[in-house]
Design a protein around this motif. Sequence first.
Motif, mmCIF file in Angstrom:
data_model
loop_
_atom_site.group_PDB
_atom_site.id
_atom_site.type_symbol
_atom_site.label_atom_id
_atom_site.label_comp_id
_atom_site.label_asym_id
_atom_site.label_seq_id
_atom_site.Cartn_x
_atom_site.Cartn_y
_atom_site.Cartn_z
ATOM 1 N N TRP A 291 0.849 -1.185 0.000
ATOM 2 C CA TRP A 291 0.000 0.000 0.000
ATOM 3 C C TRP A 291 0.886 1.236 0.000
ATOM 4 O O TRP A 291 1.592 1.507 0.968
ATOM 5 C CB TRP A 291 -0.920 0.023 1.225
ATOM 6 C CG TRP A 291 -2.028 -0.972 1.151
ATOM 7 C CD1 TRP A 291 -2.038 -2.229 1.677
ATOM 8 C CD2 TRP A 291 -3.286 -0.799 0.489
ATOM 9 N NE1 TRP A 291 -3.225 -2.864 1.403
ATOM 10 C CE2 TRP A 291 -4.020 -2.006 0.661
ATOM 11 C CE3 TRP A 291 -3.874 0.242 -0.220
ATOM 12 C CZ2 TRP A 291 -5.298 -2.179 0.155
ATOM 13 C CZ3 TRP A 291 -5.155 0.070 -0.729
ATOM 14 C CH2 TRP A 291 -5.851 -1.131 -0.536
ATOM 15 N N ASP A 292 0.854 1.998 -1.089
ATOM 16 C CA ASP A 292 1.625 3.241 -1.141
ATOM 17 C C ASP A 292 0.843 4.384 -0.506
ATOM 18 O O ASP A 292 1.414 5.258 0.138
ATOM 19 C CB ASP A 292 1.981 3.578 -2.596
ATOM 20 C CG ASP A 292 2.941 4.749 -2.698
ATOM 21 O OD1 ASP A 292 4.018 4.663 -2.087
ATOM 22 O OD2 ASP A 292 2.599 5.752 -3.354
ATOM 23 N N ASN A 293 -0.480 4.372 -0.682
ATOM 24 C CA ASN A 293 -1.339 5.366 -0.059
ATOM 25 C C ASN A 293 -1.838 4.789 1.270
ATOM 26 O O ASN A 293 -2.712 3.929 1.300
ATOM 27 C CB ASN A 293 -2.523 5.687 -0.991
ATOM 28 C CG ASN A 293 -3.378 6.828 -0.464
ATOM 29 O OD1 ASN A 293 -3.680 6.899 0.725
ATOM 30 N ND2 ASN A 293 -3.774 7.721 -1.358
ATOM 31 N N ILE A 294 -1.250 5.261 2.364
ATOM 32 C CA ILE A 294 -1.560 4.691 3.682
ATOM 33 C C ILE A 294 -3.002 4.972 4.086
ATOM 34 O O ILE A 294 -3.672 4.101 4.670
ATOM 35 C CB ILE A 294 -0.582 5.238 4.744
ATOM 36 C CG1 ILE A 294 0.853 4.847 4.376
ATOM 37 C CG2 ILE A 294 -0.935 4.698 6.123
ATOM 38 C CD1 ILE A 294 1.089 3.354 4.265
ATOM 39 N N ALA A 295 -3.522 6.157 3.775
ATOM 40 C CA ALA A 295 -4.916 6.471 4.124
ATOM 41 C C ALA A 295 -5.868 5.507 3.426
ATOM 42 O O ALA A 295 -6.830 5.007 4.032
ATOM 43 C CB ALA A 295 -5.239 7.914 3.747
ATOM 44 N N GLU A 296 -5.602 5.218 2.161
ATOM 45 C CA GLU A 296 -6.440 4.275 1.427
ATOM 46 C C GLU A 296 -6.325 2.872 2.010
ATOM 47 O O GLU A 296 -7.315 2.144 2.126
ATOM 48 C CB GLU A 296 -6.023 4.272 -0.047
ATOM 49 C CG GLU A 296 -6.903 3.426 -0.938
ATOM 50 C CD GLU A 296 -6.478 3.450 -2.391
ATOM 51 O OE1 GLU A 296 -6.947 2.592 -3.167
ATOM 52 O OE2 GLU A 296 -5.665 4.336 -2.757
ATOM 53 N N GLY A 297 -5.093 2.488 2.404
ATOM 54 C CA GLY A 297 -4.890 1.184 3.023
ATOM 55 C C GLY A 297 -5.637 1.042 4.337
ATOM 56 O O GLY A 297 -6.212 -0.011 4.639
ATOM 57 N N LEU A 298 -5.667 2.111 5.132
ATOM 58 C CA LEU A 298 -6.400 2.090 6.398
ATOM 59 C C LEU A 298 -7.901 1.931 6.156
ATOM 60 O O LEU A 298 -8.573 1.171 6.865
ATOM 61 C CB LEU A 298 -6.122 3.368 7.184
ATOM 62 C CG LEU A 298 -4.726 3.512 7.795
ATOM 63 C CD1 LEU A 298 -4.544 4.906 8.367
ATOM 64 C CD2 LEU A 298 -4.479 2.453 8.863
ATOM 65 N N ARG A 299 -8.412 2.652 5.167
ATOM 66 C CA ARG A 299 -9.836 2.527 4.865
ATOM 67 C C ARG A 299 -10.186 1.113 4.408
ATOM 68 O O ARG A 299 -11.202 0.544 4.826
ATOM 69 C CB ARG A 299 -10.236 3.549 3.786
ATOM 70 C CG ARG A 299 -10.251 4.991 4.282
ATOM 71 C CD ARG A 299 -10.937 5.905 3.282
ATOM 72 N NE ARG A 299 -10.203 6.005 2.035
ATOM 73 C CZ ARG A 299 -9.245 6.909 1.786
ATOM 74 N NH1 ARG A 299 -8.916 7.786 2.728
ATOM 75 N NH2 ARG A 299 -8.637 6.941 0.617
ATOM 76 N N HIS A 300 -9.314 0.546 3.576
ATOM 77 C CA HIS A 300 -9.541 -0.814 3.079
ATOM 78 C C HIS A 300 -9.589 -1.815 4.228
ATOM 79 O O HIS A 300 -10.490 -2.663 4.303
ATOM 80 C CB HIS A 300 -8.432 -1.191 2.101
ATOM 81 C CG HIS A 300 -8.445 -2.629 1.686
ATOM 82 N ND1 HIS A 300 -9.272 -3.123 0.702
ATOM 83 C CD2 HIS A 300 -7.719 -3.704 2.145
ATOM 84 C CE1 HIS A 300 -9.068 -4.422 0.564
ATOM 85 N NE2 HIS A 300 -8.130 -4.795 1.420
ATOM 86 N N HIS A 301 -8.640 -1.719 5.151
ATOM 87 C CA HIS A 301 -8.586 -2.679 6.256
ATOM 88 C C HIS A 301 -9.659 -2.416 7.301
ATOM 89 O O HIS A 301 -10.051 -3.337 8.035
ATOM 90 C CB HIS A 301 -7.190 -2.659 6.892
ATOM 91 C CG HIS A 301 -6.142 -3.323 6.058
ATOM 92 N ND1 HIS A 301 -5.570 -2.708 4.968
ATOM 93 C CD2 HIS A 301 -5.590 -4.558 6.138
ATOM 94 C CE1 HIS A 301 -4.691 -3.531 4.409
ATOM 95 N NE2 HIS A 301 -4.683 -4.655 5.101
ATOM 96 N N GLY A 302 -10.146 -1.167 7.373
ATOM 97 C CA GLY A 302 -11.185 -0.859 8.343
ATOM 98 C C GLY A 302 -12.553 -1.376 7.946
ATOM 99 O O GLY A 302 -13.458 -1.444 8.788
#
Length: 315
Positions: A291-302
């Motif tokens: 995940w290069d975009n950490i905010a997007e990665g957090l949303r995905h895992h949330g």
Amino acid sequence: MILTGPAGRLARRPCAGCCSRIDGDAFDAAIGGWLMGRAAASRAADQDRNPPARPVRAAVAVDGKSLRGAIRADGRCVHLISALRDDGIVLAQREVDARSNEITAFRPRLDPLDLTGAVVTFDAVLTQTDHAKFLGEEKEAHYIAVLKGNHPSLHALVKVLPWREVPLLDRTRATAHGRDEIRRLKAATVPRLPFPHADQALQIVRRRRTLRTGKVSIERVYAITSLTVHQANIADLAERIRGHWAIENREHHVRDVTFGEDASRVRTGGAPRAMASLRNLAIGALRLARWDNIAEGLRHHGRDMTRPPAALGLT
């Protein structure tokens, strides 16, 4: 806040009271060790699939960061010094003691790490003769060190080299955070530089233009490195320098903007450092999961409670 975890178990968000009693050194060592192990396995797998054309030296950047919202009773912010991989994964972290500074924290932070053959980069405040000797003679590592006024004679010597006669070896351009930046790099071998193991001098010219106002600024930065022309070509040097300055975007900016680190008012005991360690763990785990975009990665895992354990290798 209570969440339902795998198999119906309850999972709680870390609270400041619990984190304040954590042994910061042990916690950071555990997180750093886990990230290093996962990162090494990931890199080895990548190299098996796509073998590099030539050996690649590991890159480790050393940098400090203040937690501006975590203000102690004496009015001083909690300040951390970290060792990071070139992709922004924090390998080691240490809190700088109130009676000390980044200089004295440098060696204890790097001592446990295997730096054989690695290139360590750091800013001017950490450009110390003892650090260069430590890296070259004890850790068998190389360095790229920025020069400024804390070494006036050496800085003046490097600054007055005939840079106009040195050919431009690298030019890169990038746009981020409302700025367009062009970097130019020159390198010159200088015999008998008065600094331990130093072999080459570097000149980096940074031309920045603010997109909103059109204002242009030009900065010349000088550095020295223990790497010889046979150990690293100009592309290697440019990549290491870009990697160090990218810390602001890949790690500090993410912690401040995505995680709101500077806005956090957690300040009791070891809690500020422990919370920073947990942010490092989250960022590192997401980076390792591509995940290069950490905010997007957090949303995905949330969105799915089974995804975070999978990202941490717990399933």
